[in-house]
Design a protein around this motif. Structure first.
Motif, PDB file in Angstrom:
ATOM      1  N   UNK A 186       0.824  -1.206   0.000  1.00  0.00           N
ATOM      2  CA  UNK A 186       0.000   0.000   0.000  1.00  0.00           C
ATOM      3  C   UNK A 186       0.859   1.258   0.000  1.00  0.00           C
ATOM      4  N   UNK A 187       2.039   1.172   0.616  1.00  0.00           N
ATOM      5  CA  UNK A 187       2.948   2.323   0.679  1.00  0.00           C
ATOM      6  C   UNK A 187       3.879   2.397  -0.527  1.00  0.00           C
ATOM      7  N   UNK A 188       3.804   1.416  -1.440  1.00  0.00           N
ATOM      8  CA  UNK A 188       4.645   1.431  -2.635  1.00  0.00           C
ATOM      9  C   UNK A 188       6.103   1.097  -2.368  1.00  0.00           C
ATOM     10  N   UNK A 189       6.355   0.357  -1.281  1.00  0.00           N
ATOM     11  CA  UNK A 189       7.754   0.068  -0.940  1.00  0.00           C
ATOM     12  C   UNK A 189       8.332  -1.093  -1.746  1.00  0.00           C
ATOM     13  N   UNK A 190       7.540  -1.672  -2.637  1.00  0.00           N
ATOM     14  CA  UNK A 190       8.044  -2.722  -3.522  1.00  0.00           C
ATOM     15  C   UNK A 190       8.758  -2.151  -4.737  1.00  0.00           C
ATOM     16  N   UNK A 191       8.684  -0.816  -4.901  1.00  0.00           N
ATOM     17  CA  UNK A 191       9.274  -0.182  -6.079  1.00  0.00           C
ATOM     18  C   UNK A 191      10.726   0.220  -5.841  1.00  0.00           C
TER      19      UNK A 191
END
Length: 324
Positions: free
Chosen positions: A206-211
């Motif tokens: 949800x926080x986009x920390x996979x990018x």
């Protein structure tokens, strides 16, 4: 004394061409802005069904064909990637199976965009001890870890793979390799989630920390502050002077930055080879992809000295001196 030589090179770039216009809209920029900042016009992105191992295997097949040897003669495969097919097993295991290298041990290295030079050093060391032939591959599929709205990263990266076959015989001699890591700068380039420090869970997603994330100014500062000194030190230790270098094959990070760095390196007789205009930054693939493109274009002559320079996350830098 037998020296390790590069017996053949190969590369593979996916079929899909992604223009600046295609990535610009979501990132809030335009083609002119991207080209002015990076000298990139387009990049290649993998098809939905393609993984890093697929690109790596295609590049490996081209390199083996160039070297004139079959995959069953390989004793080791080293794949440099920071975008593996899966966290486990190593991507190299898939490559070994795909190309039929039944006698090769296989492992991965992750030095991000410097990975192919680290892999070259690892393979050379193994061959010096046990002989045989090695396959070195740099391969990345960055399109899967880019945030489409982040103009600092989505404009820079493409997908691709480059490969080198090493072994005894007539070929481009690997004269010297030097590797460096500056862990105090590790925060400049990272994928925050997906490891043991921060597992990839719903909150992370949800926080986009996979990018993939990058401090562009910090990276530029690192490269301009460190690379010229490291190159001068490396050439001195190799017993050559800047005038001796005929070709410079750098990591294809950013064309505008590379122009500045190349000027600071003061290699008066060297030609800098670039593929980023059409392929962008292909991560660990960029050095072997560019080496292969130059070799197939007939840019090198026997006796030419080629300086390979990788740099990237870690932060890391890797240099190799090759005599064609």
């Amino acid at each position: 004394m037998t020296h390790t030589a590069i017996l053949g090179t190969g590369s593979y770039l996916p079929e899909r061409i992604v223009t600046n216009d295609e990535v610009a809209a979501a990132a809030g920029v335009d083609d002119a802005w991207i080209f002015g900042k990076t000298a990139i016009r387009e990049r290649r992105w993998a098809a939905p069904g393609q993984a890093t191992s697929d690109l790596a295997a295609a590049a490996a097949t081209a390199a083996l064909e160039s070297a004139g040897i079959t995959a069953d003669r390989l004793s080791v495969i080293v794949v440099a990637t920071s975008t593996p097919d899966r966290p486990q097993p190593p991507t190299s295991a898939y490559v070994q199976h795909l190309i039929g290298a039944v006698n090769a041990a296989a492992f991965d290295v992750n030095a991000v965009c410097t990975g192919s030079v680290f892999a070259l050093a690892a393979a050379e060391g193994i061959l010096a001890r046990q002989g045989g032939h090695a396959l070195v591959i740099g391969a990345d599929v960055y399109s899967r870890i880019l945030n489409p709205v982040d103009h600092k990263t989505v404009i820079l990266f493409g997908d691709g793979a480059g490969a080198m076959v090493l072994g005894p015989g007539q070929g481009a001699r690997v004269r010297q390799v030097a590797l460096h890591t500056f862990g105090d700068h590790s925060q400049l380039i990272e994928v925050p989630a997906g490891g043991s420090r921060l597992p990839l869970d719903q909150e992370s997603l949800a926080a986009g920390r996979q990018f993939f994330t990058m401090d562009g100014r910090g990276v530029r500062r690192f490269v301009t502050d460190h690379l010229p000194h490291l190159v001068k030190q490396f050439l001195h230790e190799a017993g050559v002077v800047p005038d001796d270098i005929g070709h410079f094959v750098p990591h294809q990070a950013n064309g505008v930055m590379l122009d500045t760095v190349f000027e600071e390196l003061a290699l008066p007789r060297a030609t800098m080879h670039l593929t980023l205009t059409h392929y962008a930054n292909t991560g660990a693939a960029s050095v072997p992809v560019t080496l292969d493109a130059a070799a197939r274009a007939g840019a090198f002559r026997p006796g030419d000295l080629i300086l390979l320079a990788g740099f990237g996350g870690g932060m890391a830098a890797g240099l190799a001196l090759v005599e064609w």
